[in-house]
Design a protein around this motif. Structure first.
Motif, short mmCIF file in Angstrom:
data_model
loop_
_atom_site.label_atom_id
_atom_site.label_comp_id
_atom_site.label_asym_id
_atom_site.label_seq_id
_atom_site.Cartn_x
_atom_site.Cartn_y
_atom_site.Cartn_z
N ALA A 181 12.68 10.23 -2.50
CA ALA A 181 11.68 9.72 -3.45
C ALA A 181 10.62 8.98 -2.67
CB ALA A 181 12.32 8.82 -4.48
N LYS A 182 9.36 9.40 -2.90
CA LYS A 182 8.23 8.76 -2.24
C LYS A 182 7.15 8.56 -3.28
CE LYS A 182 7.56 9.35 2.69
NZ LYS A 182 6.83 10.09 3.74
N GLN A 183 6.77 7.30 -3.48
CA GLN A 183 5.74 6.99 -4.48
C GLN A 183 4.51 6.48 -3.77
OE1 GLN A 183 7.03 4.17 -7.38
NE2 GLN A 183 5.17 4.32 -8.61
N ALA A 184 3.35 7.02 -4.14
CA ALA A 184 2.09 6.61 -3.52
C ALA A 184 1.76 5.18 -3.93
CB ALA A 184 0.99 7.56 -3.95
N PRO A 185 1.15 4.44 -3.05
CA PRO A 185 0.79 3.05 -3.39
C PRO A 185 -0.38 3.03 -4.40
CG PRO A 185 -0.08 3.63 -1.24
CD PRO A 185 0.74 4.80 -1.66
N ALA A 186 -0.44 1.91 -5.07
CA ALA A 186 -1.55 1.73 -6.01
C ALA A 186 -2.80 1.31 -5.25
CB ALA A 186 -1.18 0.68 -7.05
N ALA A 191 -10.56 -3.22 -3.77
CA ALA A 191 -11.07 -2.22 -2.82
C ALA A 191 -11.86 -1.15 -3.55
CB ALA A 191 -9.90 -1.58 -2.06
N LEU A 192 -11.41 -0.81 -4.80
CA LEU A 192 -12.19 0.15 -5.56
C LEU A 192 -13.56 -0.41 -5.92
CD1 LEU A 192 -9.45 1.64 -7.95
CD2 LEU A 192 -10.68 2.82 -6.13
N ASP A 193 -13.54 -1.69 -6.36
CA ASP A 193 -14.81 -2.30 -6.76
C ASP A 193 -15.79 -2.36 -5.58
OD1 ASP A 193 -13.70 -2.58 -9.22
OD2 ASP A 193 -13.11 -4.68 -8.91
N LYS A 194 -15.25 -2.60 -4.42
CA LYS A 194 -16.13 -2.71 -3.26
C LYS A 194 -16.32 -1.37 -2.51
CE LYS A 194 -14.99 -7.55 -2.40
NZ LYS A 194 -14.43 -8.54 -1.44
N LEU A 224 -6.74 -5.59 2.33
CA LEU A 224 -6.52 -5.23 0.95
C LEU A 224 -5.47 -4.13 0.80
CD1 LEU A 224 -10.19 -5.30 -0.44
CD2 LEU A 224 -8.40 -7.03 -0.73
N PHE A 225 -5.19 -3.38 1.94
CA PHE A 225 -4.24 -2.26 1.86
C PHE A 225 -2.84 -2.63 2.38
CE2 PHE A 225 -8.29 0.32 2.62
CZ PHE A 225 -8.56 0.41 1.29
N ILE A 226 -2.65 -3.86 2.86
CA ILE A 226 -1.36 -4.20 3.46
C ILE A 226 -0.26 -4.30 2.41
CG2 ILE A 226 -0.11 -6.01 4.70
CD1 ILE A 226 -2.66 -6.59 6.27
N ARG A 227 -0.49 -5.12 1.34
CA ARG A 227 0.56 -5.36 0.34
C ARG A 227 0.95 -4.06 -0.39
NH1 ARG A 227 -0.09 -10.41 -3.57
NH2 ARG A 227 0.26 -11.40 -1.56
N PRO A 228 0.02 -3.28 -0.88
CA PRO A 228 0.44 -2.06 -1.57
C PRO A 228 1.15 -1.08 -0.65
CG PRO A 228 -1.94 -2.14 -1.39
CD PRO A 228 -1.44 -3.48 -0.97
N SER A 229 0.78 -1.06 0.63
CA SER A 229 1.44 -0.15 1.58
C SER A 229 2.88 -0.58 1.82
CB SER A 229 0.67 -0.13 2.90
OG SER A 229 -0.64 0.38 2.71
N THR A 256 2.05 6.79 7.25
CA THR A 256 0.64 6.37 7.16
C THR A 256 0.15 6.65 5.74
OG1 THR A 256 0.28 6.87 9.50
CG2 THR A 256 -1.67 6.71 8.08
N PHE A 257 -0.42 5.60 5.14
CA PHE A 257 -1.00 5.70 3.81
C PHE A 257 -2.52 5.81 3.96
CE2 PHE A 257 2.93 3.31 3.43
CZ PHE A 257 3.60 3.99 2.42
N THR A 258 -3.09 6.77 3.24
CA THR A 258 -4.55 7.00 3.30
C THR A 258 -5.15 6.62 1.95
OG1 THR A 258 -4.21 8.82 4.85
CG2 THR A 258 -6.34 8.71 3.72
N TYR A 259 -6.17 5.81 2.01
CA TYR A 259 -6.88 5.34 0.79
C TYR A 259 -8.27 5.96 0.80
CZ TYR A 259 -3.14 1.88 0.58
OH TYR A 259 -1.92 1.26 0.51
N ARG A 260 -8.51 6.89 -0.20
CA ARG A 260 -9.80 7.53 -0.34
C ARG A 260 -10.23 7.47 -1.81
NH1 ARG A 260 -9.74 7.01 4.25
NH2 ARG A 260 -9.93 8.58 5.89
N ILE A 261 -11.49 7.22 -1.99
CA ILE A 261 -12.03 7.18 -3.35
C ILE A 261 -12.61 8.56 -3.64
CG2 ILE A 261 -13.75 6.13 -4.86
CD1 ILE A 261 -13.59 3.60 -3.14
N GLU A 262 -12.14 9.24 -4.66
CA GLU A 262 -12.60 10.56 -5.02
C GLU A 262 -13.50 10.46 -6.24
OE1 GLU A 262 -9.23 13.00 -5.57
OE2 GLU A 262 -8.56 12.89 -3.47
#
Length: 262
Positions: A181-186, A191-194, A224-229, A256-262
């Protein structure tokens, strides 16, 4: 008593004796010739008897020619051989000097020809030695290239074998602790706002039960990505690795977690 009287005969000179001997020899030769003539005279057969008148004729022979007595030979003395002393020819000094110069020049030419032949022989020997050394260098260079190529091929083969081994090990490891089981971070709202994007790598340990332990962020990661990761990694579940029938922990597992805004 009177001594007997000795009669002294006059000495006859040798020349007169020789003349008398020559005369006697001449007369003997003439008599011998006449006897031979008479002996060989042809005798005719007597004819039949007939009455004829015999006439006799007296032949008178001419008086013999006076015998010329040859004078005694005068003794001739044997000629004394003339001894000739060889006379050395007179040589012109200029001709002799010219001959010496010609001989010296000929000797010098011979020496120069010998030196030239020796120089050519040494030159050919040096050329042969240079060609041999060049061939040896080329052969050594070819051997070196072949060795380098073989070493490269060995290195490539070893690298390929290592890659295959690593891939096989990675595949075996991944098979042994595949995530169940692998769940993507929120995505953080701030970070979205900025409009912040980025990546965050988390390293952790998978224990014998397949749970994640001791997660921590490695490398550059936006705060901003440390806690959710970390929260997402903590929720991962894995199939534990089994060695010799026993489940073991796997350390230094990274994600490795990748954060991209689509």
């Amino acid at each position: 008593m009177d001594s007997p009287t000795s009669i002294a005969w006059p000495a006859v000179p040798m020349s007169r004796l020789r003349n008398a001997q020559a005369a006697l020899l001449t007369l003997a030769l003439h008599g011998l010739v006449l006897a031979l003539l008479l002996a060989n005279w042809p005798v005719e057969k007597p004819a039949a008897p007939s009455i004829s008148t015999i006439s006799m004729q007296l032949l008178s022979l001419p008086p013999p020619a006076p015998v010329m007595v040859a004078p005694p030979p005068v003794p001739v003395e044997a000629p004394v051989p003339e001894v000739r002393v060889p006379v050395e020819p007179q040589i012109d000094p200029r001709i002799a000097q010219h001959k010496l110069e010609q001989a010296a020049l000929a000797h010098k030419r011979v020496q120069q020809e010998k030196l030239e032949r020796e120089r050519q022989r040494l030159e050919r020997k040096r050329e042969q030695q240079a060609r041999l050394e060049q061939q040896q260098r080329e052969q050594a260079h070819q051997r070196q290239l072949a060795e380098q190529l073989a070493a490269q091929q060995r290195q490539q083969a070893a690298a390929a074998a290592e890659q295959a081994r690593q891939a096989e090990a990675a595949a075996a490891a991944s098979r042994q602790y595949l995530p169940i089981a692998k769940q993507a971070p929120a995505y953080p709202q701030r970070a979205l706002d900025k409009g912040i994007e980025g990546e965050c790598t988390v390293s952790y340990r998978v224990n014998a039960q397949g749970r994640v332990e001791q997660p921590e962020v490695v490398g550059a990661c936006h705060p901003l990505f440390i806690r959710p990761s970390l929260a997402a990694a903590q929720s991962f579940r894995y199939q534990p690795r089994v060695i010799d029938g026993r489940a073991v922990a796997v350390a230094n597992v990274k994600n490795t977690f990748t954060y991209r805004i689509e």
